[in-house]
Design an enzyme around this catalytic site. Structure first.
Site, short mmCIF file in Angstrom:
data_model
loop_
_atom_site.label_atom_id
_atom_site.label_comp_id
_atom_site.label_asym_id
_atom_site.label_seq_id
_atom_site.Cartn_x
_atom_site.Cartn_y
_atom_site.Cartn_z
N GLU A 273 -57.03 -7.13 11.51
CA GLU A 273 -58.24 -7.71 10.89
C GLU A 273 -58.10 -9.23 10.76
O GLU A 273 -58.45 -9.81 9.73
CB GLU A 273 -58.48 -7.09 9.51
CG GLU A 273 -58.54 -5.57 9.52
CD GLU A 273 -58.94 -4.94 8.18
OE1 GLU A 273 -59.31 -5.68 7.23
OE2 GLU A 273 -58.89 -3.70 8.09
N GLU B 36 -54.49 0.62 2.75
CA GLU B 36 -54.26 -0.10 1.48
C GLU B 36 -53.77 0.80 0.34
O GLU B 36 -54.27 0.71 -0.78
CB GLU B 36 -55.53 -0.84 1.07
CG GLU B 36 -56.06 -1.77 2.15
CD GLU B 36 -57.37 -2.47 1.78
OE1 GLU B 36 -58.01 -2.09 0.78
OE2 GLU B 36 -57.75 -3.40 2.50
C1 XIL Z 1 -64.84 -5.14 4.46
C2 XIL Z 1 -66.08 -5.42 5.27
O1 XIL Z 1 -65.83 -6.50 6.12
C3 XIL Z 1 -67.22 -5.73 4.35
O2 XIL Z 1 -68.44 -5.84 5.09
C4 XIL Z 1 -67.38 -4.61 3.30
O3 XIL Z 1 -68.37 -4.97 2.37
C5 XIL Z 1 -66.07 -4.37 2.57
O4 XIL Z 1 -65.06 -4.10 3.52
N1 XIL Z 1 -59.78 -4.59 4.44
C6 XIL Z 1 -60.33 -3.55 5.14
C7 XIL Z 1 -61.73 -3.65 5.61
O5 XIL Z 1 -59.61 -2.59 5.49
O6 XIL Z 1 -62.36 -2.39 5.67
C8 XIL Z 1 -62.53 -4.57 4.74
O7 XIL Z 1 -63.82 -4.71 5.33
C9 XIL Z 1 -61.83 -5.90 4.62
C10 XIL Z 1 -60.50 -5.74 3.98
#
Ligand code: XIL
Length: 386
Positions: free
Chosen positions: A291, A176
């Site tokens: 994801e 990101e």
């Molecule tokens: C999220 C997790 O799912 C949560 O449990 C945590 O509180 C915050 O992070 N993009 C990403 C992930 O790269 O690491 C994130 O995961 C969701 C968005």
């Protein structure tokens, strides 16, 4: 969360004889009530994957109350359906590198051992991020040279630890780093402000990949970001960065672009998704869906809807759209470039979307670990059944 409604009115029973699906959506019944698991026929997701492309899932682990390692229900589903695991949280910088001169690997090692003993690989997530940093990094004081040294030793310490065995096969090196804004309105989003950019400058981007590659030359190194399938100006920035990496006289060792794919029922448009996959594939890099989850009660502008239960109608819409997205991926990404598809969580109750809103159902299994139509959608997409 989902409450089965058992109080069928007589007219509703009549309708059920005519068309169960229609009635279910009118009455707001949940997936357990009418779409019995018998109608969902998916013995194993990953076995449907063409050419053994990994099919992964993000899992809670470590001290999380719902840790995979303490949860037989979750283990059954992970073992049955997925060939790859991503740690949802415990391989992020704040977990693995809690103090300047101390790494903490016990929880991650336990998860990696679990994966290895069940014949699964691990996708490492994540090394360099603006978020999820330990306080000591946020508060670190030093010049660009000191910050570069910090980042290199952070990456090296983590990647080298997992390099020996062939379980952690890939890493999200940068996560990101592109902002959601395009301040100068040139059609390409800006770099996101972070301690890395502020203290090292743009050189940190390539340096992160070089450090990871030196620590594990066999690992596939990804760039991972959200909303890039639906925001051309954000994808432009990713592709510009990748283009610079590739055209460097000493090419930067990046192997893949990961689309997070936190999508909504109505966003992004499937044509936009296809076009984005195609543009990313034109880099020649591997493309991964890293994801995947699909909110059904949040619109394209992020506004929450009023659903209080997942109706069959919406569950089926979610199924169809997941199938479309998987088909788009398989259509647009040549076989040799497919890095695989991972979903961001096992059951709806675990989803990070639930921390924002209790009324979301983004994943493949419901709160009781029963398969949802979404699972069939992913399976149909993989098997190219229509
Ligand atoms: C999220 C997790 O799912 C949560 O449990 C945590 O509180 C915050 O992070 N993009 C990403 C992930 O790269 O690491 C994130 O995961 C969701 C968005």
């Amino acid at each position: 969360m989902i409450k089965a409604k058992k109080q069928f009115a007589i007219p509703a029973l009549l309708f059920m004889a005519v068309g169960a699906l229609l009635v279910a959506s009118c009455a707001g019944l949940d997936t357990r009530t009418l779409l019995a698991p018998a109608e969902i026929d998916v013995p194993s997701l990953y076995q449907l994957a063409p050419h053994d492309m990994p099919i992964g899932v993000a899992v809670p682990a470590g001290k999380a109350r719902n840790s995979l390692l303490k949860s037989p229900e979750r283990q059954v589903l992970v073992n049955q359906h997925f060939s790859q695991i991503t740690a949802e949280n415990i391989m992020k910088p704040s977990y693995l590198h809690p103090a300047a001169n101390r790494f903490f690997f016990a929880d991650a090692d336990a998860l990696v051992d679990y994966a290895a003993s069940h014949g699964k690989t691990v996708h490492g997530h994540t090394l360099v991020w603006h978020y999820g940093l330990p306080a000591w990094i946020v508060e670190f004081k030093g010049d660009a040279v000191a910050w570069s040294g910090l980042m290199a030793s952070h990456i090296t310490g983590i990647v080298a630890h997992f390099a020996d065995e062939d379980v952690v096969v890939s890493w999200d090196v940068l996560n990101e780093v592109i902002a959601d804004v395009d301040e100068d309105r040139d059609g390409t989003n800006d770099l996101r402000r972070s301690v890395w950019l502020d203290n090292i400058g743009t050189g940190y981007l390539a340096a992160a990949y070089r450090a990871a590659h030196a620590a594990d030359p066999d690992a596939e190194l990804y760039y991972n970001d959200y909303h890039i399938a639906g925001t051309p100006a954000k994808l432009n920035a990713v592709l510009d960065m990748v283009g610079e990496f590739q055209s460097d006289p000493d090419p930067v060792p990046i192997h893949g672009i990961a689309f997070q794919m936190h999508v909504r029922l109505d966003w992004p448009d499937i044509k936009q998704i296809k076009a984005s996959f195609a543009r990313a594939a034109a880099t020649g890099l591997k493309i991964k869906i890293s994801e995947l989850d699909m909110s059904v009660n949040t619109d394209r502008r992020g506004r929450r809807g009023s659903m209080k239960a997942l109706s069959v109608a919406v569950a089926v819409q979610q199924q169809k759209r997941i199938e479309q997205i998987i088909s788009a991926y398989l259509d647009e990404i040549p076989e040799a470039q497919r890095g695989g598809i991972s979903v961001w969580g096992i059951a709806d109750a675990d989803s990070w979307q639930r921390t924002e809103s209790p009324d979301e159902w983004p994943l493949l299994f419901d709160d009781e670990f029963k398969p949802k139509p979404a699972l069939q959608g992913l399976a149909n997409g993989l098997a190219r059944r229509r």
